[in-house]
Motif scaffolding. Structure first.
Motif, PDB file in Angstrom:
ATOM      1  N   ARG A  61       0.830  -1.219   0.000  1.00  0.00           N
ATOM      2  CA  ARG A  61       0.000   0.000   0.000  1.00  0.00           C
ATOM      3  C   ARG A  61       0.855   1.254   0.000  1.00  0.00           C
ATOM      4  O   ARG A  61       2.040   1.233   0.332  1.00  0.00           O
ATOM      5  CB  ARG A  61      -0.962  -0.011   1.175  1.00  0.00           C
ATOM      6  CG  ARG A  61      -0.373  -0.340   2.559  1.00  0.00           C
ATOM      7  CD  ARG A  61       0.227   0.831   3.189  1.00  0.00           C
ATOM      8  NE  ARG A  61       0.387   0.747   4.623  1.00  0.00           N
ATOM      9  CZ  ARG A  61       1.127   1.587   5.325  1.00  0.00           C
ATOM     10  NH1 ARG A  61       1.809   2.526   4.732  1.00  0.00           N
ATOM     11  NH2 ARG A  61       1.233   1.483   6.627  1.00  0.00           N
ATOM     12  N   ALA A  89       0.176   5.151   1.652  1.00  0.00           N
ATOM     13  CA  ALA A  89      -0.778   5.737   2.606  1.00  0.00           C
ATOM     14  C   ALA A  89      -0.487   7.219   2.844  1.00  0.00           C
ATOM     15  O   ALA A  89      -0.032   7.601   3.917  1.00  0.00           O
ATOM     16  CB  ALA A  89      -0.724   4.952   3.915  1.00  0.00           C
ATOM     17  N   PRO A  90      -0.739   8.059   1.854  1.00  0.00           N
ATOM     18  CA  PRO A  90      -0.414   9.479   2.022  1.00  0.00           C
ATOM     19  C   PRO A  90      -1.335  10.207   3.001  1.00  0.00           C
ATOM     20  O   PRO A  90      -2.511   9.860   3.134  1.00  0.00           O
ATOM     21  CB  PRO A  90      -0.591  10.054   0.614  1.00  0.00           C
ATOM     22  CG  PRO A  90      -1.564   9.144  -0.047  1.00  0.00           C
ATOM     23  CD  PRO A  90      -1.342   7.778   0.537  1.00  0.00           C
ATOM     24  N   THR A  91      -0.764  11.202   3.681  1.00  0.00           N
ATOM     25  CA  THR A  91      -1.544  12.094   4.543  1.00  0.00           C
ATOM     26  C   THR A  91      -1.934  13.314   3.701  1.00  0.00           C
ATOM     27  O   THR A  91      -1.054  13.964   3.140  1.00  0.00           O
ATOM     28  CB  THR A  91      -0.666  12.566   5.730  1.00  0.00           C
ATOM     29  OG1 THR A  91      -0.198  11.404   6.408  1.00  0.00           O
ATOM     30  CG2 THR A  91      -1.442  13.452   6.687  1.00  0.00           C
ATOM     31  N   GLU A 140      -4.695   8.848   4.649  1.00  0.00           N
ATOM     32  CA  GLU A 140      -4.529   8.925   6.107  1.00  0.00           C
ATOM     33  C   GLU A 140      -5.001  10.284   6.629  1.00  0.00           C
ATOM     34  O   GLU A 140      -4.204  11.152   6.984  1.00  0.00           O
ATOM     35  CB  GLU A 140      -3.085   8.608   6.478  1.00  0.00           C
ATOM     36  CG  GLU A 140      -2.740   7.191   6.028  1.00  0.00           C
ATOM     37  CD  GLU A 140      -1.852   6.416   6.968  1.00  0.00           C
ATOM     38  OE1 GLU A 140      -0.797   6.922   7.338  1.00  0.00           O
ATOM     39  OE2 GLU A 140      -2.219   5.277   7.319  1.00  0.00           O
ATOM     40  N   TYR A 192      -2.261   8.084  15.077  1.00  0.00           N
ATOM     41  CA  TYR A 192      -1.799   7.339  13.903  1.00  0.00           C
ATOM     42  C   TYR A 192      -1.439   5.897  14.263  1.00  0.00           C
ATOM     43  O   TYR A 192      -1.777   4.958  13.539  1.00  0.00           O
ATOM     44  CB  TYR A 192      -0.598   8.077  13.281  1.00  0.00           C
ATOM     45  CG  TYR A 192       0.270   7.209  12.427  1.00  0.00           C
ATOM     46  CD1 TYR A 192      -0.160   6.815  11.163  1.00  0.00           C
ATOM     47  CD2 TYR A 192       1.501   6.754  12.889  1.00  0.00           C
ATOM     48  CE1 TYR A 192       0.626   5.981  10.388  1.00  0.00           C
ATOM     49  CE2 TYR A 192       2.286   5.928  12.121  1.00  0.00           C
ATOM     50  CZ  TYR A 192       1.844   5.545  10.872  1.00  0.00           C
ATOM     51  OH  TYR A 192       2.619   4.711  10.119  1.00  0.00           O
ATOM     52  N   VAL A 249      -3.167   3.037  12.100  1.00  0.00           N
ATOM     53  CA  VAL A 249      -2.380   2.320  11.092  1.00  0.00           C
ATOM     54  C   VAL A 249      -2.475   0.803  11.297  1.00  0.00           C
ATOM     55  O   VAL A 249      -2.593   0.040  10.340  1.00  0.00           O
ATOM     56  CB  VAL A 249      -0.903   2.817  11.090  1.00  0.00           C
ATOM     57  CG1 VAL A 249      -0.135   2.364  12.300  1.00  0.00           C
ATOM     58  CG2 VAL A 249      -0.173   2.377   9.848  1.00  0.00           C
ATOM     59  N   ARG A 303       7.578   1.932   3.545  1.00  0.00           N
ATOM     60  CA  ARG A 303       7.361   3.340   3.917  1.00  0.00           C
ATOM     61  C   ARG A 303       8.680   3.955   4.348  1.00  0.00           C
ATOM     62  O   ARG A 303       9.707   3.272   4.411  1.00  0.00           O
ATOM     63  CB  ARG A 303       6.301   3.437   5.019  1.00  0.00           C
ATOM     64  CG  ARG A 303       6.695   2.713   6.286  1.00  0.00           C
ATOM     65  CD  ARG A 303       5.564   2.741   7.288  1.00  0.00           C
ATOM     66  NE  ARG A 303       5.864   1.958   8.469  1.00  0.00           N
ATOM     67  CZ  ARG A 303       4.962   1.623   9.370  1.00  0.00           C
ATOM     68  NH1 ARG A 303       3.701   1.975   9.231  1.00  0.00           N
ATOM     69  NH2 ARG A 303       5.311   0.921  10.433  1.00  0.00           N
ATOM     70  N   LEU A 323       9.724   5.937  10.241  1.00  0.00           N
ATOM     71  CA  LEU A 323       8.850   5.086  11.048  1.00  0.00           C
ATOM     72  C   LEU A 323       9.521   3.762  11.456  1.00  0.00           C
ATOM     73  O   LEU A 323       8.868   2.857  11.973  1.00  0.00           O
ATOM     74  CB  LEU A 323       7.543   4.816  10.284  1.00  0.00           C
ATOM     75  CG  LEU A 323       6.686   6.079  10.160  1.00  0.00           C
ATOM     76  CD1 LEU A 323       5.638   5.933   9.067  1.00  0.00           C
ATOM     77  CD2 LEU A 323       6.022   6.412  11.489  1.00  0.00           C
TER      78      LEU A 323
HETATM   79  N1  GLU Z   1       0.723   8.759   6.299  1.00  0.00           N
HETATM   80  C1  GLU Z   1       2.137   8.661   6.477  1.00  0.00           C
HETATM   81  C2  GLU Z   1       2.808   9.743   5.613  1.00  0.00           C
HETATM   82  O1  GLU Z   1       2.180  10.332   4.757  1.00  0.00           O
HETATM   83  C3  GLU Z   1       2.671   7.283   6.088  1.00  0.00           C
HETATM   84  C4  GLU Z   1       2.465   6.306   7.176  1.00  0.00           C
HETATM   85  C5  GLU Z   1       2.680   4.843   6.778  1.00  0.00           C
HETATM   86  O2  GLU Z   1       3.037   4.558   5.628  1.00  0.00           O
HETATM   87  O3  GLU Z   1       2.440   3.985   7.641  1.00  0.00           O
HETATM   88  O4  GLU Z   1       3.972  10.000   5.844  1.00  0.00           O
END
Ligand code: GLU
Length: 299
Positions: free
Chosen positions: A9, A11-13, A45, A180, A184, A198, A202
């Protein structure tokens, strides 16, 4: 044992448009899933609703299409998932893994909480106060966790002593917004994800996610963190450090730069190819072992 199909996946904010750092993450996660005949899902996200910038979801999806990415299935929006997060939160509270906390950032500073790799280390002030949840934050009791570790596909062994280096971490804020870390884990499980690619910011927080996986009884996915893209000053590219939106007029060149940063093969003449062709080529020749990992500091 047959392998389950890979599901990865991006997962953009939606707190602004995609920038070059997001393009590198999107490309790495896409190639890693698609080179294994997997699916690639999109999750928006937007759990932290006040940070959402109007119009950025459309802009992000438009950019992803323009840059040659094709996603599978329905897009999941975190803002549609609050009931599920509440159920997860309730479960952790009822089982005694989490507790309500009345400390503000100021209380923590006054209590001289020490800084750790993921922020101030919570000293456990409210752990035994038995406060009600209303208008309080909720934290996971980490007292007896000890060290948690996992094997990152690129960085290798990652470990962190959670009570010492992080302390009890927040899964819901006092203003009612789910953290988050909680969202997540519940979403990666809901979407049956088994491969997470990612940014390396993280890398350590993943240990917190693994602990939540354990508490919920979910099996954890595989992780591949990719080195952060930095600007000339050495800061991580992000909206906060002034990273600019992707320039569609330079789409092919940006994809080629992203491939180079990821240590992947690029060919002469690629500049003339369109984005879909470059992405297709990137999937075919993807080799994650070639991603350069910075020496010394894990980031
Ligand atoms: N939403 C986070 C971001 O845009 C990514 C978090 C993830 O991939 O778990 O940096």
């Amino acid at each position: 044992m047959p392998h389950s199909p890979i599901i990865g996946r991006f997962a953009p904010t939606p707190s602004g448009p995609l920038h070059f750092g997001s393009l590198v993450t999107a490309l790495a996660s896409y190639c890693h899933a698609k080179s294994q005949q997997g699916q690639w899902l999109i999750r928006i996200e937007d759990v932290d609703t006040p940070r959402v910038v109007e119009g950025s979801v459309d802009q992000i999806l438009d950019d992803l299409e323009f840059f040659g990415f094709e996603w599978d299935g329905e897009i999941l929006y975190q803002s549609d998932q609050f009931e599920r997060y509440q159920v997860g939160l309730r479960q952790l509270l009822d089982q005694g893994y989490a507790y309500a906390c009345e400390c503000s950032r100021r209380t923590l500073r006054t209590a001289k909480a020490k800084p750790g790799p993921l922020g101030l280390i919570y000293p456990g002030t409210c752990r035994n106060k038995r406060l009600g949840q209303a208008s309080h934050s909720v934290r996971i009791n980490t007292e007896s966790i000890g060290t948690l570790s996992y094997q990152d596909q690129l960085y290798g062994d990652v470990e962190i002593n959670i009570p010492e280096a992080v302390g009890d971490f927040v899964i819901a804020r006092a203003d009612g917004i789910f953290a988050y870390h909680l969202a997540v884990v519940l979403d990666d499980e809901l979407q049956n994800l088994n491969q997470i690619v990612r940014g390396a910011d993280l890398l350590e927080a993943t240990c917190l996610h693994l602990y939540l996986y354990r508490l919920f009884g979910f099996s954890a996915p595989d992780y591949l963190h990719i080195p952060l893209v930095r600007n000339a000053r050495g800061d991580k590219l992000s909206k906060q450090t002034g990273a600019t939106a992707l320039d569609k007029n330079k789409a092919s060149a940006l994809l080629i730069s992203a491939l180079r940063i990821l240590g992947q093969a690029t060919e002469a003449g690629m500049q003339q190819a369109n984005t879909a062709e470059i992405v297709r080529h990137a999937v075919q020749s993807w080799d994650y072992h070639r991603i350069p990992v910075p020496k010394g500091d894990i980031y």
